[in-house]
Design a protein around this motif. Sequence first.
Motif, PDB file in Angstrom:
ATOM      1  N   VAL A   1      58.622  20.401  65.752  1.00 37.66           N
ATOM      2  CA  VAL A   1      57.937  19.482  66.450  1.00 37.66           C
ATOM      3  C   VAL A   1      56.694  19.788  66.256  1.00 37.66           C
ATOM      4  N   SER A   2      56.329  20.965  66.060  1.00 41.83           N
ATOM      5  CA  SER A   2      54.762  21.706  65.931  1.00 41.83           C
ATOM      6  C   SER A   2      54.367  22.394  64.681  1.00 41.83           C
TER       7      SER A   2
ATOM      8  N   ARG B   1      51.385  19.162  68.059  1.00 41.61           N
ATOM      9  CA  ARG B   1      52.662  18.561  68.512  1.00 41.61           C
ATOM     10  C   ARG B   1      52.915  17.187  68.482  1.00 41.61           C
ATOM     11  N   ILE B   2      53.932  16.842  68.003  1.00 38.84           N
ATOM     12  CA  ILE B   2      54.557  15.675  67.729  1.00 38.84           C
ATOM     13  C   ILE B   2      54.960  14.951  69.048  1.00 38.84           C
TER      14      ILE B   2
ATOM     15  N   GLN C   1      56.625  11.571  70.524  1.00 38.82           N
ATOM     16  CA  GLN C   1      57.477  10.519  69.914  1.00 38.82           C
ATOM     17  C   GLN C   1      57.759   9.555  71.396  1.00 38.82           C
TER      18      GLN C   1
ATOM     19  N   LEU D   1      54.497   7.475  65.566  1.00 39.87           N
ATOM     20  CA  LEU D   1      54.502   8.906  65.964  1.00 39.87           C
ATOM     21  C   LEU D   1      52.917   9.437  65.915  1.00 39.87           C
ATOM     22  N   ARG D   2      52.475  10.026  66.804  1.00 40.08           N
ATOM     23  CA  ARG D   2      51.184  10.870  66.873  1.00 40.08           C
ATOM     24  C   ARG D   2      51.536  12.168  66.977  1.00 40.08           C
ATOM     25  N   SER D   3      50.321  12.884  66.590  1.00 43.00           N
ATOM     26  CA  SER D   3      50.234  14.543  66.738  1.00 43.00           C
ATOM     27  C   SER D   3      49.057  14.822  67.876  1.00 43.00           C
TER      28      SER D   3
ATOM     29  N   LEU E   1      50.701  11.190  62.394  1.00 44.64           N
ATOM     30  CA  LEU E   1      51.721  12.098  62.396  1.00 44.64           C
ATOM     31  C   LEU E   1      51.316  13.157  61.201  1.00 44.64           C
TER      32      LEU E   1
ATOM     33  N   ARG F   1      59.940  11.409  62.200  1.00 44.59           N
ATOM     34  CA  ARG F   1      59.462  12.703  62.344  1.00 44.59           C
ATOM     35  C   ARG F   1      59.673  13.368  60.658  1.00 44.59           C
TER      36      ARG F   1
END
Length: 449
Positions: free
Chosen positions: A166-167, A186-187, A189, A197-199, A220, A244
């Motif tokens: 996730v990171s 960090r994702i 969701q 998706l964003r980070s 993402l 992801r």
Amino acid sequence: MPSPQSNALSSTEQLLPDDLIVEILVFLDVQTLLPLKCLSKSLHSLISDPKFIKKHLKNSSQYTHLILTDELYDYSMSNVKTLPVRRLLENRSFNSSGDSCRGCTDSNDMEVIGSCNGLLCLLYKRWHWTFNLRYWFYIWNPATGTSSPTFGTRYDSLLHESLSNVSSFSFGCDILTGTYKVLEFRIEQDKDNHVPLRSQVSVLNLDADNCWRNINNFPLILGNSVVHLSGTVYSLAIQNYFNRCYDYETITHVDHFVIISLDLSTETTIQLLLPSKFDEVPCFQPTLQVLSDHICFSHDFKKTEFVIWKMNEFGVQESWTQLFRIGYFNLEMHNLPMDDYLNTTLLMPLSLSRNEDTLILLFPLTRTKVGDRWIYYYYGDNEAIIYDHKENRAQRISTDDNPCRFSYVESLVSTSRHWKSVSPSPSTLETIDVTWKYMVENRGIPARG
């Protein structure tokens, strides 16, 4: 009557002016310079001076090293080694071994997440029964053996899988202030997958109060595609994406790919376009890398060729030039992974010679999901590829351990959180001539590895 020391100073000063002595010392490796600090106060002052350290670092940048680890994840400091690229190129017929590093005292499991100015940023993590996951960081200089106190401790009570899923992390330096920063991508969701998706990007300033700050949201960010160059962090991202994992079949157009630059001084971002001739979604996950002090973008083409582009001018799409277009057959890659393993990074450029004739590629750690489990593997275990552009020929090179995707240069840079430039004292070089004469006569001048 003059003393023997003053006579020695007079005779050597006629041969080697102070400025020339400094220029010679700059070309010595760290292992030679460290003992010299014990010979005199003036030498100690000179070698510890930030201006000399920066000058030495600039010269050391020509001699890059690979980082080798004995495990894919969760290894100790004692199992981290460095391998000079020059040695790898000169001993192609042998199984190359790395050099042990100084200061390997910590036995806790950790992972190298970044390299900058001869410093490695180490990520430690430990599961705890109350808050699930605790992770923190160290700065380590493998050449001098020094390390910083722990910093940036974070707790995560919601994470129930590997942090690497996730990171992504990056480590770099604000070139205006000399302050080092750690970034976490960090994702985020949506539980129902209704939004792309964003980070979430968080930053930790090593000169601050050990407090993380959220600074922005990115599309993402792809794994293995966050790099640092000259005070800016570059990330390869996919816009409007819901998965992801990289899945080329769900990406409808290459316009979804974008490079995002984050200036570590202003903490502002700019979106950069990829080459206009990058016009087909690749089967294998593309990557960013720094080669010869330029941002480079590499990708697969129809499972037949590997393509590398170089951005010659920051932010200008027309400045992208194609460095290499190499058939997998010429890289001695005759059996590509099966379809189940397509959605991974197959190859990663790691080092490029000054004349752009010799390229080193590695097989990065990749993963695929089988059922509910992630399987991690290398396509080429403990191997690298040396590609000769003039001869259009490749050679597989074995190493004792796994090459890491970060390159490294030796330096004298301090692991202190407060690294500031100061002017050298006028008396810094008073007794260097005597010490230099002693070193030449009794020890010789060692060459860089």
